[in-house]
Design a protein around this motif. Structure first.
Motif, short mmCIF file in Angstrom:
data_model
loop_
_atom_site.label_atom_id
_atom_site.label_comp_id
_atom_site.label_asym_id
_atom_site.label_seq_id
_atom_site.Cartn_x
_atom_site.Cartn_y
_atom_site.Cartn_z
N ILE A 204 3.00 -13.65 6.83
CA ILE A 204 2.91 -12.28 6.32
C ILE A 204 1.75 -12.19 5.34
O ILE A 204 1.62 -13.02 4.44
CB ILE A 204 4.23 -11.83 5.66
N ILE A 205 0.90 -11.19 5.55
CA ILE A 205 -0.27 -10.99 4.69
C ILE A 205 -0.09 -9.67 3.95
O ILE A 205 -0.01 -8.60 4.58
CB ILE A 205 -1.58 -10.94 5.52
N ASP A 206 -0.01 -9.74 2.63
CA ASP A 206 0.04 -8.54 1.80
C ASP A 206 -1.40 -8.10 1.57
O ASP A 206 -2.21 -8.83 0.99
CB ASP A 206 0.72 -8.85 0.48
N HIS A 207 -1.73 -6.88 2.00
CA HIS A 207 -3.11 -6.42 1.91
C HIS A 207 -3.49 -5.89 0.53
O HIS A 207 -4.63 -5.46 0.34
CB HIS A 207 -3.39 -5.39 3.01
N VAL A 208 -2.56 -5.89 -0.38
CA VAL A 208 -2.78 -5.73 -1.82
C VAL A 208 -3.16 -4.32 -2.24
O VAL A 208 -2.54 -3.74 -3.14
CB VAL A 208 -3.84 -6.73 -2.35
N ASP A 209 -4.18 -3.74 -1.63
CA ASP A 209 -4.75 -2.50 -2.12
C ASP A 209 -3.88 -1.30 -1.75
O ASP A 209 -3.12 -1.33 -0.78
CB ASP A 209 -6.16 -2.29 -1.57
N GLY A 210 -4.04 -0.23 -2.50
CA GLY A 210 -3.33 1.01 -2.22
C GLY A 210 -4.27 2.20 -2.27
O GLY A 210 -5.30 2.17 -2.94
N VAL A 211 -3.92 3.26 -1.53
CA VAL A 211 -4.70 4.50 -1.52
C VAL A 211 -3.74 5.67 -1.66
O VAL A 211 -2.74 5.75 -0.92
CB VAL A 211 -5.53 4.64 -0.23
N THR A 212 -4.03 6.58 -2.59
CA THR A 212 -3.20 7.76 -2.77
C THR A 212 -3.69 8.86 -1.84
O THR A 212 -4.88 9.17 -1.78
CB THR A 212 -3.26 8.24 -4.23
N LEU A 213 -2.77 9.45 -1.08
CA LEU A 213 -3.09 10.48 -0.09
C LEU A 213 -3.46 11.79 -0.79
O LEU A 213 -2.75 12.23 -1.70
CB LEU A 213 -1.91 10.70 0.84
N GLU A 214 -4.55 12.40 -0.33
CA GLU A 214 -5.01 13.67 -0.87
C GLU A 214 -4.88 14.75 0.19
O GLU A 214 -5.17 14.53 1.37
CB GLU A 214 -6.47 13.56 -1.32
N GLU A 215 -4.48 15.96 -0.23
CA GLU A 215 -4.30 17.06 0.70
C GLU A 215 -5.58 17.39 1.46
O GLU A 215 -5.58 17.50 2.69
CB GLU A 215 -3.80 18.29 -0.06
N ALA A 216 -6.68 17.51 0.73
CA ALA A 216 -7.94 17.91 1.37
C ALA A 216 -8.41 16.86 2.37
O ALA A 216 -8.91 17.19 3.45
CB ALA A 216 -9.01 18.16 0.32
N GLU A 217 -8.26 15.57 2.02
CA GLU A 217 -8.77 14.51 2.90
C GLU A 217 -8.01 14.47 4.21
O GLU A 217 -8.62 14.32 5.27
CB GLU A 217 -8.70 13.17 2.18
N HIS A 218 -6.69 14.59 4.16
CA HIS A 218 -5.95 14.47 5.43
C HIS A 218 -6.21 15.67 6.32
O HIS A 218 -6.27 15.55 7.55
CB HIS A 218 -4.45 14.24 5.19
N MET A 219 -6.42 16.86 5.73
CA MET A 219 -6.73 18.02 6.55
C MET A 219 -8.14 17.93 7.12
O MET A 219 -8.39 18.29 8.28
CB MET A 219 -6.53 19.31 5.76
N MET A 220 -9.09 17.41 6.34
CA MET A 220 -10.44 17.20 6.84
C MET A 220 -10.43 16.21 8.00
O MET A 220 -11.08 16.42 9.03
CB MET A 220 -11.36 16.70 5.73
N ALA A 221 -9.70 15.12 7.85
CA ALA A 221 -9.62 14.12 8.91
C ALA A 221 -9.02 14.71 10.17
O ALA A 221 -9.53 14.48 11.28
CB ALA A 221 -8.80 12.93 8.44
#
Length: 345
Positions: A204-221
């Motif tokens: 098992i590999i813990d990828h360590v990093d985290g990203v907080t979801l933003e409203e504008a970014e997910h709609m742009m994507a």
């Protein structure tokens, strides 16, 4: 006056065996790659550098594998999931040839299964979708199932048809890009020294990093992939008044996070199974971990296939934890994905 606008298909509008050719072909450019790398922390070397890709036997760097997936998926949305409650899962996905800037993708889907849900207000539609390039060559195919609203809750249910799906793609049938050769692979430029032999089954590999979801970014994507499902944009489309984040956004985010620990898992070539375990919304912070499930050789020089389970989630669940005592996904689990990737052997 005849209506010119469409409201999308409802559960009653599908029949097993139905084939739907989807509208609006999409020519992929370098812009998709640049926006993809801006939206996610994506940095696998084979998709980032023509020079690196050429050293690995390819003519140039293909776009990220999930760009091809998202473009094809987006084509299917107006016909398959415009009236979706939720996209539930994937199986038998196969990347058949690389996509490069200048390629034009189109899509078609075949309905392979139907079943009404227990509440009678919706049903699950199973489709096999294919992406084709400008030459008519298949670049991708996959099965997904989606819960779709009924137009009339009182309409009779069709006979349930559930497709038989392989749990795992035979690694001997994976499509390795012509010319791919990892015998001169530059681990320094790739970012990590670990080849397939360095990973053990069950690790098992813990990828360590985290990203907080933003409203504008997910709609742009989601707009980038021309995905028109109302629940991703219209806050009135859900009873809770929240915009549901497109599951593919979580998939790409998790794949990008997996670079830390799996930088050399360069190309996705098979999707064995995938589930969106819980809904995702803006404000959540996403982290990911992977488990090594299997390894296999390929016929390409220096190239191996590694089977990985990629899990993305929020909350207190530790790497390796997925379900409660009753077998249900823990509330913090967002994505559970089982896939094959190509890696230096």
């Amino acid at each position: 006056m005849a209506a010119k606008t469409g409201s999308g298909r409802f559960f009653e509008d599908y029949a097993v065996g139905q084939v739907i050719d989807h509208a609006v072909p999409r020519t992929v450019s370098g812009g998709e790659r640049a926006l993809y790398h801006a939206l996610y922390p994506a940095r696998h070397a084979l998709h980032s550098s023509d020079v690196f890709a050429q050293a690995c036997g390819l003519a140039s760097a293909p776009v990220d594998d999930l760009i091809a997936f998202h473009v094809v998926f987006g084509k299917t949305v107006p016909d398959i999931s415009l009236n979706a409650v939720a996209n539930l899962g994937y199986a038998q996905g196969r990347w058949l040839r690389p996509v490069r800037p200048g390629d034009t993708l189109r899509a078609s889907s075949e309905v392979i299964g139907l079943r009404e849900t227990s509440n009678g207000r919706s049903g699950v539609v199973y489709v096999r979708s294919r992406g084709l390039n400008q030459h008519g060559d298949p670049v991708l195919d996959y099965v997904r199932w989606v819960m779709v609203r009924k137009r009339d809750p009182g309409a009779p249910a069709p006979a349930a048809v559930l497709p038989e799906l392989d749990a795992v793609i035979d690694p001997a049938t994976l499509a390795v890009p012509a010319g791919l050769d990892f015998t001169r692979y530059d681990f320094t430029l790739a970012g990590e020294p670990h080849r397939m032999a360095d990973y053990r089954l069950g690790e098992i590999i813990d990828h360590v990093d985290g990203v907080t979801l933003e409203e504008a970014e997910h709609m742009m994507a989601t707009r980038l992939w021309q995905n028109t499902a109302r629940v991703h944009f219209d806050a009135t489309a859900r009873e809770d008044g929240r915009r549901l984040i497109y599951g593919g956004h979580i998939l790409s985010l998790a794949r990008a996070l997996s670079f830390n620990g799996l930088a050399n898992a360069q190309m996705i070539v098979g999707l064995n199974a995938g589930a969106h375990a819980n809904p995702a919304f803006a404000g959540m912070t996403v982290r990911a971990w992977s488990q090594v499930l299997d390894k296999a050789p390929t016929a390409a020089p220096g190239v191996g296939a590694i089977r990985l389970r990629l899990v993305a989630g929020t909350g207190p669940a530790a790497p390796g934890e997925l379900r409660d005592a009753g077998g249900r996904y823990l509330p913090g689990i967002l994505l559970d994905l089982d896939y094959w990737a190509l890696m230096p052997a």
